[in-house]
Structures are given as C-alpha cells and as structure tokens.
Design an enzyme around this catalytic site. Structure first.
Site, PDB file in Angstrom:
ATOM      1  CG  ASP A  65      -1.741   1.171   1.415  1.00 15.72           C
ATOM      2  OD1 ASP A  65      -1.673   2.083   0.566  1.00 15.72           O
ATOM      3  OD2 ASP A  65      -2.508   1.211   2.401  1.00 15.72           O
ATOM      4  CB  VAL A  66       1.986   3.716  -2.596  1.00 13.46           C
ATOM      5  CG1 VAL A  66       2.468   2.707  -3.618  1.00 13.46           C
ATOM      6  CG2 VAL A  66       0.674   4.356  -2.991  1.00 13.46           C
ATOM      7  CG  ASN A  92      -0.097   4.015 -12.647  1.00 16.50           C
ATOM      8  OD1 ASN A  92      -0.642   4.743 -13.475  1.00 16.50           O
ATOM      9  ND2 ASN A  92      -0.723   2.952 -12.132  1.00 16.50           N
ATOM     10  CE1 TYR A 158      -7.002  11.254  -9.311  1.00 18.71           C
ATOM     11  CE2 TYR A 158      -7.790  13.019 -10.713  1.00 18.71           C
ATOM     12  CZ  TYR A 158      -7.145  11.812 -10.560  1.00 18.71           C
ATOM     13  OH  TYR A 158      -6.637  11.155 -11.652  1.00 18.71           O
ATOM     14  CE  LYS A 162      -3.493  11.714  -9.777  1.00 17.58           C
ATOM     15  NZ  LYS A 162      -2.507  10.626  -9.975  1.00 17.58           N
TER      16      LYS A 162
HETATM   17  C1  BGC Z   1      -9.503  10.898 -13.879  1.00 12.87           C
HETATM   18  C2  BGC Z   1     -10.591  10.375 -14.791  1.00 12.87           C
HETATM   19  C3  BGC Z   1     -11.125  11.489 -15.651  1.00 12.87           C
HETATM   20  C4  BGC Z   1     -10.005  12.247 -16.330  1.00 12.87           C
HETATM   21  C5  BGC Z   1     -10.503  13.447 -17.082  1.00 12.87           C
HETATM   22  C6  BGC Z   1      -8.473  11.591 -14.713  1.00 12.87           C
HETATM   23  O1  BGC Z   1      -7.445  12.055 -13.914  1.00 12.87           O
HETATM   24  O2  BGC Z   1      -8.943   9.799 -13.174  1.00 12.87           O
HETATM   25  O3  BGC Z   1     -11.623   9.809 -14.016  1.00 12.87           O
HETATM   26  O4  BGC Z   1     -11.969  10.960 -16.651  1.00 12.87           O
HETATM   27  O5  BGC Z   1      -9.066  12.668 -15.372  1.00 12.87           O
HETATM   28  O6  BGC Z   1     -11.339  14.263 -16.314  1.00 12.87           O
END
Ligand code: BGC
Length: 260
Positions: A65-66, A92, A158, A162
């Site tokens: 589990d990273v 990844n 998210y 990122k």
């Molecule tokens: C997400 C996807 C999404 C895409 C474009 C990606 O980073 O994991 O679920 O479709 O971005 O929005």
C-alpha cells in the site's frame, strides 16, 4: 527510432490494472525487467507478469500500500533483492476518491486520497532516489492528471494531490539534476480505464466527456505506456522537471472552440 531499455529495471506502482498495467507492459516490451506493485489483486498482477515475461524479461510482483511508508520500505528491499536496483520508477498508483463537495467531504477520506496520490509517490521516490543519486543514473516518472491544472468539482483531494505531485516532480528534479537523475510527470486526460468506466460506460456520460476532448475520443492506456517508454529512455536524456500532458487537447479550454 526503436527504443530499447534492455538491462534496466523498472518498478511500476499500481501496475495490476489500467494505465499502470499498460505502462508495465510497454516497458517490458522495450526490454526492461519489471517489478509490478499491486495493492489488493495478486492474481491480476500475476496475469500481467505472465504477459510481460512473454517479451523475454524478468518480472517480480510485490504487494504494498503506497500510502504506508513501512510497506514502501519493505517493497524496495524486496524488489532490490529480487530484481536488482531500480533504474526507472513509475509512480502510477492513484485513486479518484469519493465525489463530495469540500464542505461535505469526510476529512479522513480526503486525507486518504492525498496519502495514496501524493505521500505514496514521495515515499517511493525517496527510496528510489537514494540509489539513483548514488549510481548517478535513473528516471522517476510521476503519473499526475490533467487535474494537475484543471479544477474538478467534487474531487478537491484528487486535484490538490495531483497539483502537489506536479510540484513534487519539479522540486525533486531540481534536487536530482546534478546527479544525472531525471524526474518527470505525465498528465493523462480521459483514458479509457476502470477508474472512469462509470462515465464512459453510459451514453450521457460519454457524450459529456467527449465535449471536453478536442481530439474527439478517449485516450488508450497503451498511449500512456508508449510515452513513458520514450521518457524513460535516453531519447529524453535532456528532459527533466516538466509535465507532459497526454490528453487529446483536454487542457486547451475546448469550450473556446466556439464563441467567446
Ligand atoms: C480521472 C478520470 C477522468 C479524467 C478526465 C483523470 O485524472 O482519473 O476519471 O476521466 O481525469 O477528467
């Protein structure tokens, strides 16, 4: 130009499905030995390993589990004794997390997304760079997302993770450059994988998604794999500290194709 990575060893996290599996396959096809990290599906990892071994290279499956620094430390010990020093690390493994507006989100779930998507790549890079800087050779490739730069309602953990991974890429690249070690990011757009199947799998979701992609189709996992092979090779020997967006134009403000 044919790119060969024979004699190199690559560790790909989250390699038992989706983009990670395609990257592991592409690196194996280019001649690298592959460590396949998986979280919870050993049988899927073994199946990918079998496909990669058909290219005549070695594989090594490793559970971790990273998000756990202890797991990552154990994984590096296992991979280095089972396969050898890691020349190419591909961070990844990642998750979208549950969709929730910032003021409704569960803070523990939010933190878990950041642990997997940002802390995990940091810990993996931490161990990989120890060896790479000593050997004065190596490449770290972080898989970010178009959401490194595009805000996405409901997915603040998210997008923040990122964006953070993009800056981690630049900072580690700055630190490692004088050791002959490169650190890069690849930002996929909408690639057809299980992570976004609930969107492309229904007609309304797919139609909406396509309005966001000037190129008019989803990306294929093997298109990410092909780019990672190039970036990991000496063809990209002078490229470091930047993100390559592989997104069919998703970051080009497609709503401005008309009007404005
Ligand atoms: C997400 C996807 C999404 C895409 C474009 C990606 O980073 O994991 O679920 O479709 O971005 O929005």
């Amino acid at each position: 130009m044919e790119i060969r990575l024979s004699g190199k060893r690559a560790l790909v996290t989250g390699a038992s499905s989706g983009i990670g599996a395609a990257i592991a396959l592409a690196l194996g096809q280019a001649g690298a030995d592959i460590a396949i990290n998986y979280h919870s599906h050993p049988e899927a990892a073994r199946a990918i390993a079998g496909q990669i071994e058909a290219f005549g290279v070695k594989t090594f499956c490793t559970q971790a589990d990273v998000a756990s620094a202890d797991d990552v430390a154990r994984m590096f010990t296992e991979v280095e004794s089972g396969l050898g020093p890691v020349d190419i690390l591909v961070n990844n493994a990642g998750v979208d997390g549950p969709r929730a507006l910032g003021w409704e989100a569960d803070p523990a779930a939010w933190e878990q997304v950041v642990r997997i998507n940002l802390f995990g790549p940091f810990v993996c890079a931490h161990y990989a760079l120890q060896g790479m800087t000593q050997r004065r050779s190596g490449v770290v490739i972080n898989i970010t997302s178009v959401h490194e730069v595009i805000p996405w309602a409901g997915y603040s953990a998210y997008t923040a993770s990122k964006a953070g991974l993009g800056m981690l890429t630049k900072t580690l690249a700055q630190e490692a450059a004088s050791f002959g070690v490169r650190v890069l990011a690849v930002a996929p757009g909408a690639i057809q994988t299980p992570i976004n199947q609930s969107v492309w799998g229904n007609p309304a979701g797919l139609a909406d998604l396509l309005t966001k992609i000037p190129y008019g189709r989803l990306g294929k996992p093997e298109e990410i794999g092909a780019l990672v092979v190039v970036l990991a090779s000496d063809a990209a020997a002078y490229l470091t500290g930047t993100t390559i967006f592989l997104d069919g134009g998703m970051t080009l403000y497609p709503s401005f194709q008309h009007g404005g």
